[in-house]
Design a protein around this motif. Structure first.
Motif, PDB file in Angstrom:
ATOM      1  N   VAL A 185      82.289  75.396  34.156  1.00  0.00           N
ATOM      2  CA  VAL A 185      82.831  75.834  32.879  1.00  0.00           C
ATOM      3  C   VAL A 185      84.110  75.060  32.580  1.00  0.00           C
ATOM      4  O   VAL A 185      84.991  74.936  33.421  1.00  0.00           O
ATOM      5  N   ASP A 186      84.180  74.515  31.372  1.00  0.00           N
ATOM      6  CA  ASP A 186      85.377  73.837  30.880  1.00  0.00           C
ATOM      7  C   ASP A 186      85.526  74.228  29.420  1.00  0.00           C
ATOM      8  O   ASP A 186      84.832  73.698  28.541  1.00  0.00           O
ATOM      9  N   GLU A 187      86.404  75.175  29.154  1.00  0.00           N
ATOM     10  CA  GLU A 187      86.547  75.722  27.808  1.00  0.00           C
ATOM     11  C   GLU A 187      87.116  74.724  26.807  1.00  0.00           C
ATOM     12  O   GLU A 187      87.111  74.975  25.612  1.00  0.00           O
ATOM     13  N   SER A 188      87.558  73.568  27.276  1.00  0.00           N
ATOM     14  CA  SER A 188      88.113  72.562  26.366  1.00  0.00           C
ATOM     15  C   SER A 188      87.043  71.659  25.753  1.00  0.00           C
ATOM     16  O   SER A 188      87.351  70.822  24.919  1.00  0.00           O
ATOM     17  N   VAL A 189      85.793  71.812  26.159  1.00  0.00           N
ATOM     18  CA  VAL A 189      84.724  70.982  25.612  1.00  0.00           C
ATOM     19  C   VAL A 189      83.727  71.848  24.843  1.00  0.00           C
ATOM     20  O   VAL A 189      83.552  73.026  25.155  1.00  0.00           O
ATOM     21  N   PRO A 190      83.067  71.260  23.842  1.00  0.00           N
ATOM     22  CA  PRO A 190      82.043  72.023  23.109  1.00  0.00           C
ATOM     23  C   PRO A 190      80.948  72.499  24.055  1.00  0.00           C
ATOM     24  O   PRO A 190      80.458  71.742  24.879  1.00  0.00           O
ATOM     25  N   GLY A 191      80.589  73.757  23.953  1.00  0.00           N
ATOM     26  CA  GLY A 191      79.563  74.333  24.814  1.00  0.00           C
ATOM     27  C   GLY A 191      80.106  74.909  26.104  1.00  0.00           C
ATOM     28  O   GLY A 191      79.394  75.574  26.843  1.00  0.00           O
ATOM     29  N   ASP A 192      81.361  74.636  26.425  1.00  0.00           N
ATOM     30  CA  ASP A 192      82.057  75.205  27.582  1.00  0.00           C
ATOM     31  C   ASP A 192      81.490  74.802  28.945  1.00  0.00           C
ATOM     32  O   ASP A 192      81.779  75.432  29.945  1.00  0.00           O
ATOM     33  N   ALA A 193      80.650  73.778  29.013  1.00  0.00           N
ATOM     34  CA  ALA A 193      80.089  73.382  30.301  1.00  0.00           C
ATOM     35  C   ALA A 193      80.080  71.861  30.422  1.00  0.00           C
ATOM     36  O   ALA A 193      79.797  71.156  29.465  1.00  0.00           O
ATOM     37  N   VAL A 194      80.409  71.388  31.609  1.00  0.00           N
ATOM     38  CA  VAL A 194      80.360  69.953  31.887  1.00  0.00           C
ATOM     39  C   VAL A 194      79.707  69.731  33.244  1.00  0.00           C
ATOM     40  O   VAL A 194      79.735  70.589  34.121  1.00  0.00           O
ATOM     41  N   MET A 195      79.109  68.543  33.396  1.00  0.00           N
ATOM     42  CA  MET A 195      78.491  68.161  34.663  1.00  0.00           C
ATOM     43  C   MET A 195      79.532  67.381  35.460  1.00  0.00           C
ATOM     44  O   MET A 195      80.154  66.456  34.952  1.00  0.00           O
ATOM     45  N   VAL A 196      79.729  67.760  36.712  1.00  0.00           N
ATOM     46  CA  VAL A 196      80.688  67.078  37.586  1.00  0.00           C
ATOM     47  C   VAL A 196      79.986  66.626  38.859  1.00  0.00           C
ATOM     48  O   VAL A 196      78.899  67.090  39.183  1.00  0.00           O
TER      49      VAL A 196
END
Length: 134
Positions: A77-88
């Motif tokens: 979860v990354d609330e700073s990006v659209p959709g609140d999700a990023v792949m790491v």
């Protein structure tokens, strides 16, 4: 290097508890893998950005062929990006093809059921050869 008996038509199984030269560095370029016949189920050897990992080819959930699955990252979860999700951590996790349980290649741990982590093995590169201790 000793070999255990093999089924006709299959490569011989390598005995466990030893170091095995499994490939040259060029045979497993970054982003690729190779399953080698060590032990009962085999061992998957993965090159993630030049770092090699080895993991048992056995999913503890229902015995699936873990290394037939795909590698990918992990969603956070990354609330700073659209959709609140990023792949790491791209390609650092292996997902079983049967039920998509994910295992970290470096440690064999799974978030699904941590007590069911899978075995990993030390890997080193010696004179351009990939050596797995399994």
């Amino acid at each position: 290097m000793t070999e255990d008996s093999a089924t006709p038509g299959e490569p011989p199984r390598l005995a466990q508890g030893r170091e095995h030269v499994v490939a040259t560095v060029e045979e497993i370029p970054p982003g690729s893998s190779k399953v080698v016949p060590i032990g009962r189920f085999g061992v998957g050897v993965y090159n993630v950005g030049g770092t090699f990992y080895a993991i048992a080819n056995y999913c503890p959930h229902e015995g699936g062929p873990l290394c037939s699955g795909r590698t990918r990252g992990r969603t956070v979860v990354d609330e700073s990006v659209p959709g609140d999700a990023v792949m790491v951590r791209d390609n650092e996790f292996l997902y079983c093809p049967w039920h998509q349980w994910g295992f970290e290649l470096a440690t064999g741990t799974t978030a699904v059921k941590p007590e069911w982590s899978i075995r990993t093995y030390p890997v080193r590169v010696v004179d351009g050869s990939v050596v797995v201790q399994a």
